[in-house]
Design a protein around this motif. Sequence first.
Motif, short mmCIF file in Angstrom:
data_model
loop_
_atom_site.label_atom_id
_atom_site.label_comp_id
_atom_site.label_asym_id
_atom_site.label_seq_id
_atom_site.Cartn_x
_atom_site.Cartn_y
_atom_site.Cartn_z
N TRP A 1 0.81 -1.22 0.00
CA TRP A 1 0.00 0.00 0.00
C TRP A 1 0.85 1.28 0.00
O TRP A 1 0.46 2.29 -0.57
N ARG A 2 2.02 1.21 0.61
CA ARG A 2 2.89 2.41 0.62
C ARG A 2 3.32 2.78 -0.79
O ARG A 2 3.32 3.96 -1.16
N TYR A 3 3.67 1.77 -1.57
CA TYR A 3 4.09 2.01 -2.95
C TYR A 3 2.91 2.49 -3.81
O TYR A 3 3.10 3.22 -4.78
N VAL A 4 1.70 2.06 -3.43
CA VAL A 4 0.51 2.48 -4.16
C VAL A 4 0.30 3.99 -4.01
O VAL A 4 0.05 4.70 -4.99
N PHE A 5 0.42 4.48 -2.78
CA PHE A 5 0.25 5.92 -2.55
C PHE A 5 1.34 6.72 -3.26
O PHE A 5 1.07 7.77 -3.84
N LEU A 6 2.56 6.21 -3.23
CA LEU A 6 3.66 6.88 -3.93
C LEU A 6 3.43 6.86 -5.44
O LEU A 6 3.59 7.89 -6.12
N GLY A 7 3.03 5.70 -5.97
CA GLY A 7 2.76 5.59 -7.40
C GLY A 7 1.59 6.46 -7.83
O GLY A 7 1.61 7.04 -8.92
N ALA A 8 0.55 6.57 -6.97
CA ALA A 8 -0.60 7.42 -7.29
C ALA A 8 -0.19 8.88 -7.37
O ALA A 8 -0.64 9.62 -8.26
N ALA A 9 0.70 9.30 -6.47
CA ALA A 9 1.18 10.67 -6.51
C ALA A 9 1.98 10.94 -7.78
O ALA A 9 1.85 12.00 -8.41
N ILE A 10 2.80 9.97 -8.17
CA ILE A 10 3.61 10.12 -9.39
C ILE A 10 2.71 10.14 -10.62
O ILE A 10 2.88 10.97 -11.52
N LEU A 11 1.73 9.23 -10.66
CA LEU A 11 0.80 9.20 -11.79
C LEU A 11 0.01 10.50 -11.89
O LEU A 11 -0.22 11.02 -12.98
N GLY A 12 -0.43 11.00 -10.74
CA GLY A 12 -1.17 12.26 -10.73
C GLY A 12 -0.35 13.40 -11.29
O GLY A 12 -0.87 14.28 -11.98
N ALA A 13 0.96 13.39 -11.01
CA ALA A 13 1.85 14.45 -11.51
C ALA A 13 2.19 14.26 -12.99
O ALA A 13 2.29 15.24 -13.74
N ALA B 1 -8.30 9.08 -7.10
CA ALA B 1 -9.06 8.11 -7.91
C ALA B 1 -8.25 6.85 -8.15
O ALA B 1 -8.79 5.73 -8.09
N VAL B 2 -6.95 6.99 -8.40
CA VAL B 2 -6.08 5.84 -8.63
C VAL B 2 -6.02 4.95 -7.38
O VAL B 2 -6.10 3.72 -7.47
N VAL B 3 -5.87 5.57 -6.21
CA VAL B 3 -5.83 4.80 -4.95
C VAL B 3 -7.15 4.06 -4.73
O VAL B 3 -7.17 2.87 -4.37
#
Length: 247
Positions: A201-213, A230-232
């Motif tokens: 889940w930690r990587y999911v939040f990090l990946g969602a932030a990167i995808l959002g950017a 939305a991604v999370v």
Amino acid sequence: MPASVDQDDDLEEFPDDIEMSLFDHLEELRQRIFYSLIAVFFGIVGCFVFVKPIVQILEVPAQSVKFIQIAPGEYFFVSMKTAGYSGLLVATPFILYQIIQFVLPGLTKRERRFLGPIVLGSSFLFVGGLAFAYFALIPAALQFLISYGADVVEQLLSIDRYFEFILLLLFSTGIAFQIPVIQMLLGLLGIVSSKQMLSGWRYVFLGAAILGAVLTPSTDPLTQCLLGGAVVTLYFGGTGLVMLLGR
């Protein structure tokens, strides 16, 4: 033999087990690609005929902002881009049909049972992504970007830059909404379990932030947070579906 064993064996059969050489497969692939390109071509031509109403619909999120053409033929190229994206979208069902027909002979009865729900779910999520971008992301991004300098600059937008922004955001959001489908495929193939998905889940939040950017063409934090959220949500929703499948 128990009935359950016979049933399992039956599900592992290939209903369309036809012997084909490598060249036969390549020839069929060439034909499928050719038919898909024809569908895209006619989709683009058809959308270009009705491009003016499509452009007007895509201008709605900008509300009262005026658009300008800063170079000769700019609106024409915008029309071509809009017809291209729209034609590809219109031709997508036929392209999916060609892909399914190509891979279907290599699927067992068990795998075919999941094919329909996955294709239907993928289509539904893509349309949902387009709707989410159109009704939530784009208005939020424009509201922030336009209001930021409203008392300093007059709000006149280049028609070309606006459509680059809106078309990229629409399709990148539609693709991002395919996350649950990818999770389902990984779970059904036994590559990743629902427990492993939750543990990261930690990587999911990090990946969602990167995808959002990365996926949002604007730099405002509101749009990035909306897409990241939305991604999370989609990721944990997909994890729940994998759990329901017992994977």
